[in-house]
Design an enzyme around this catalytic site. Structure first.
Site, mmCIF file in Angstrom:
data_model
loop_
_atom_site.group_PDB
_atom_site.id
_atom_site.type_symbol
_atom_site.label_atom_id
_atom_site.label_comp_id
_atom_site.label_asym_id
_atom_site.label_seq_id
_atom_site.Cartn_x
_atom_site.Cartn_y
_atom_site.Cartn_z
ATOM 1 N N LYS A 17 0.968 -1.167 0.078
ATOM 2 C CA LYS A 17 -0.042 0.081 0.011
ATOM 3 C C LYS A 17 0.894 1.407 0.040
ATOM 4 C CE LYS A 17 -1.476 1.608 4.259
ATOM 5 N NZ LYS A 17 -1.244 3.054 4.530
ATOM 6 N N ARG B 205 0.894 14.184 13.230
ATOM 7 C CA ARG B 205 1.633 14.008 12.125
ATOM 8 C C ARG B 205 1.706 15.385 11.088
ATOM 9 N NH1 ARG B 205 -0.796 8.501 9.430
ATOM 10 N NH2 ARG B 205 0.994 8.383 8.436
ATOM 11 N N ASP C 80 4.838 0.310 11.934
ATOM 12 C CA ASP C 80 3.793 -0.338 11.500
ATOM 13 C C ASP C 80 3.537 -1.648 11.838
ATOM 14 O OD1 ASP C 80 3.194 2.143 10.174
ATOM 15 O OD2 ASP C 80 3.755 1.327 8.115
ATOM 16 N N ARG D 115 -8.298 -0.338 4.951
ATOM 17 C CA ARG D 115 -7.671 0.695 4.257
ATOM 18 C C ARG D 115 -6.247 0.041 3.763
ATOM 19 N NH1 ARG D 115 -6.625 5.618 7.695
ATOM 20 N NH2 ARG D 115 -5.297 6.177 5.627
HETATM 21 N N1 EPU Z 1 6.900 14.256 10.754
HETATM 22 C C1 EPU Z 1 7.124 15.651 11.104
HETATM 23 N N2 EPU Z 1 6.897 16.580 9.901
HETATM 24 C C2 EPU Z 1 6.640 16.253 8.943
HETATM 25 C C3 EPU Z 1 6.648 14.863 8.651
HETATM 26 C C4 EPU Z 1 6.593 13.921 9.527
HETATM 27 O O1 EPU Z 1 7.194 15.682 12.113
HETATM 28 O O2 EPU Z 1 6.652 17.152 8.054
HETATM 29 C C5 EPU Z 1 6.785 13.230 11.741
HETATM 30 C C6 EPU Z 1 5.632 12.566 11.787
HETATM 31 O O3 EPU Z 1 4.761 13.137 12.979
HETATM 32 C C7 EPU Z 1 6.095 11.276 12.620
HETATM 33 C C8 EPU Z 1 7.398 10.903 12.008
HETATM 34 O O4 EPU Z 1 7.753 12.066 11.415
HETATM 35 O O5 EPU Z 1 6.147 11.210 14.062
HETATM 36 C C9 EPU Z 1 7.260 9.913 10.864
HETATM 37 O O6 EPU Z 1 6.292 10.344 9.992
HETATM 38 P P1 EPU Z 1 6.722 10.031 8.186
HETATM 39 O O7 EPU Z 1 6.517 11.253 7.473
HETATM 40 O O8 EPU Z 1 7.685 9.190 7.969
HETATM 41 O O9 EPU Z 1 5.360 8.995 8.044
HETATM 42 P P2 EPU Z 1 4.344 9.219 6.765
HETATM 43 O O10 EPU Z 1 4.977 9.617 5.623
HETATM 44 O O11 EPU Z 1 2.948 10.133 7.131
HETATM 45 C C10 EPU Z 1 4.382 6.745 6.042
HETATM 46 C C11 EPU Z 1 3.448 5.493 6.115
HETATM 47 C C12 EPU Z 1 3.104 5.235 7.545
HETATM 48 C C13 EPU Z 1 4.213 4.907 8.399
HETATM 49 C C14 EPU Z 1 5.291 5.952 8.490
HETATM 50 C C15 EPU Z 1 6.261 5.690 8.940
HETATM 51 C C16 EPU Z 1 2.437 6.069 4.070
HETATM 52 C C17 EPU Z 1 1.537 6.365 3.233
HETATM 53 N N3 EPU Z 1 2.450 5.828 5.246
HETATM 54 O O12 EPU Z 1 3.622 7.524 6.848
HETATM 55 O O13 EPU Z 1 2.044 3.910 7.316
HETATM 56 O O14 EPU Z 1 3.824 4.475 9.620
HETATM 57 O O15 EPU Z 1 5.573 6.396 7.049
HETATM 58 O O16 EPU Z 1 7.221 4.307 8.453
HETATM 59 O O17 EPU Z 1 3.610 5.670 3.415
HETATM 60 C C18 EPU Z 1 0.549 2.699 7.915
HETATM 61 O O18 EPU Z 1 0.765 1.832 6.719
HETATM 62 O O19 EPU Z 1 -0.170 2.051 8.617
HETATM 63 C C19 EPU Z 1 1.207 3.873 8.016
HETATM 64 C C20 EPU Z 1 0.742 4.585 9.014
#
Ligand code: EPU
Length: 419
Positions: free
Chosen positions: A22, A123, A306, A398
């Protein structure tokens, strides 16, 4: 409202096939915007999140055809224009923000409503925005919308304070057509980043180093349509590994990539689960005495957040004290309350869960508070005595393709009940 009903205690056996990731397919669908042409994505997991992002693309005039039988999506983005996407859809899913980078690259700007927080944490998107600004975009957040405008994007060196998966992907997509070279330092190394870069390169981008801490992007004039088949889902693979461990069963998991699973294999092996890799399959045997372990979630190649809830469920059935520390999301222990309803003995201490393994879990009505929490509760239900009902399963839909069907084929007593 649908629910999943499980009668615990069945032994699992046989084989399960893993779907594509996904978290690869969502950014890949967003990246198709960059082509202004036709892209074909094969082997697509037919999931709720995939339908949501497809509908967002449709709301900005992309032509999206979903073939559920062939697991294929054909996306023609030639008619996309700079217009407002459906905010209701955008708010449904964090990953919808991934269209921002491609839209800025293609149209020199874009306006999108803020995706908002979610159950697992606030997030923020500050790192995405800093990246766009570093490429020369004027970024403004007002009245619940983010607007980025750039006459011209110019490559830059961007150091991420944290290796955010989404920020790395969004900045990479914005930078593909920026003038000159962009270097993303402290980039996320998740396999899904490399998969996205492979797709972008097949469209004509010039990206090297994806999958490492430094990604180099040499700007190109434009990109063309392409086709791609996303990588396998390492989190679905890990979830089935835990299914075998928690039910003390032996199963074969097909369509995996051992490399992506190293952190999960290492910790489950430490707990005493027997795991053997045979090409693209894993044999997982949980029919042995398991020991408590300590786990800390970390960006890849560390242990994935995850998989935290699923492993917390497993450890709640393992005699002794285990400590699970969540370092990625500040609020990802909502499942603990639900597991306690099933008799788990878990205390939250700050960012850690202190788990005292119990002799048995008992079936109860529990709520899926997020996608992985929901999967973890199903796993607990497989091991629990009696009946477990998992409600709010739209979260699970999802991100898991036919989870109850796959578990049923493995011998679980599990049913989806539509009420
Ligand atoms: N963060 C910030 N600022 C930002 C972006 C992120 O502070 O601008 C923080 C977030 O709040 C969090 C950490 O950095 O505490 C990690 O967030 P990241 O941006 O790496 O996560 P994401 O891109 O929002 C993806 C996956 C998530 C997975 C995370 C971490 C996708 C669509 N989602 O989310 O997947 O947990 O990376 O590996 O790729 C899931 O599949 O259940 C899921 C939540």
């Amino acid at each position: 409202m649908s629910k999943i009903v499980i009668k615990g205690g069945s032994n699992l056996h046989g084989e399960v096939n893993i779907s594509a990731a996904k978290n690869s397919v969502l950014p890949i669908i967003a990246a198709s915007i960059l082509s202004g042409d036709k892209c074909i994505i094969d082997n697509v997991p037919m999931l709720e999140d995939v339908f949501v992002i497809s509908n967002i693309l449709k709301s900005i005039s992309a032509d999206v055809t979903i073939d559920k039988k062939l697991n294929k999506i054909i996306i023609d983005t030639s008619n996309i224009s700079y217009c407002d996407p459906c905010s209701e859809l955008v708010k449904k899913m964090r990953a919808s923000f991934l269209i921002m980078g491609p839209m800025i690259s293609r149209f020199g700007g874009f306006k999108l409503c803020l995706p908002g927080g979610c159950n697992i944490g606030t997030r923020p998107i500050d790192l995405h925005l800093k990246g766009f600004a570093a490429l020369g975009a004027k970024v403004n957040v007002e009245h619940g919308f983010v607007e980025a405008k750039a006459k011209k994007l110019i490559g830059n060196k961007i150091y991420l304070d944290f290796p955010s998966v989404g920020a790395t992907e969004n900045i990479m997509m914005a930078a593909v057509t920026a003038e000159g070279e962009t270097i993303i330092e402290n980039a996320a190394e998740e396999p899904e980043i490399k998969d996205l870069a492979d797709f972008l390169n097949s469209m004509g981008a010039n990206i090297t180093g994806a999958g490492s801490r430094a990604i180099h992007i040499k700007g190109v004039k434009n990109l063309k349509g392409s086709s791609h088949s996303p990588i396998c889902d390492r989190i679905e693979s890990g979830t089935f590994m835990v299914a075998a461990a928690i039910t003390k069963s032996k199963i074969r998991i097909n369509g995996i990539n051992e490399e992506y699973l190293k952190p999960i294999i290492a910790k489950l092996t430490e707990a005493g689960v027997y795991i053997r890799c045979e090409g693209n399959s894993l044999i997982v045997d949980g029919n042995r005495e398991l020991n408590p372990i300590d786990i800390k979630t970390m960006p890849y190649p560390g242990f994935p957040t995850d998989m935290q809830s699923q492993v917390t469920g497993l450890l709640s059935t393992v005699k002794g004290t285990s400590i699970v520390t969540e370092t990625i999301f500040e609020n990802r222990f909502m499942h603990v309350m639900e597991m306690k309803r099933m008799g788990a003995n878990i205390k939250i201490d700050g960012r850690s869960a202190v788990i005292e393994g119990v002799d048995k879990l008992t079936g109860a009505e529990v709520k899926a508070t997020d996608l992985r929490a929901g999967a973890a509760l199903i796993l607990c239900g497989l091991a629990a005595e009696g009946k477990t009902e998992v409600i709010d399963i739209y979260h699970i839909d999802r991100g898991y393709v036919d989870i109850e069907k796959k578990l049923k084929l493995l011998g679980a007593d599990i049913e989806r009940v539509n009420e």
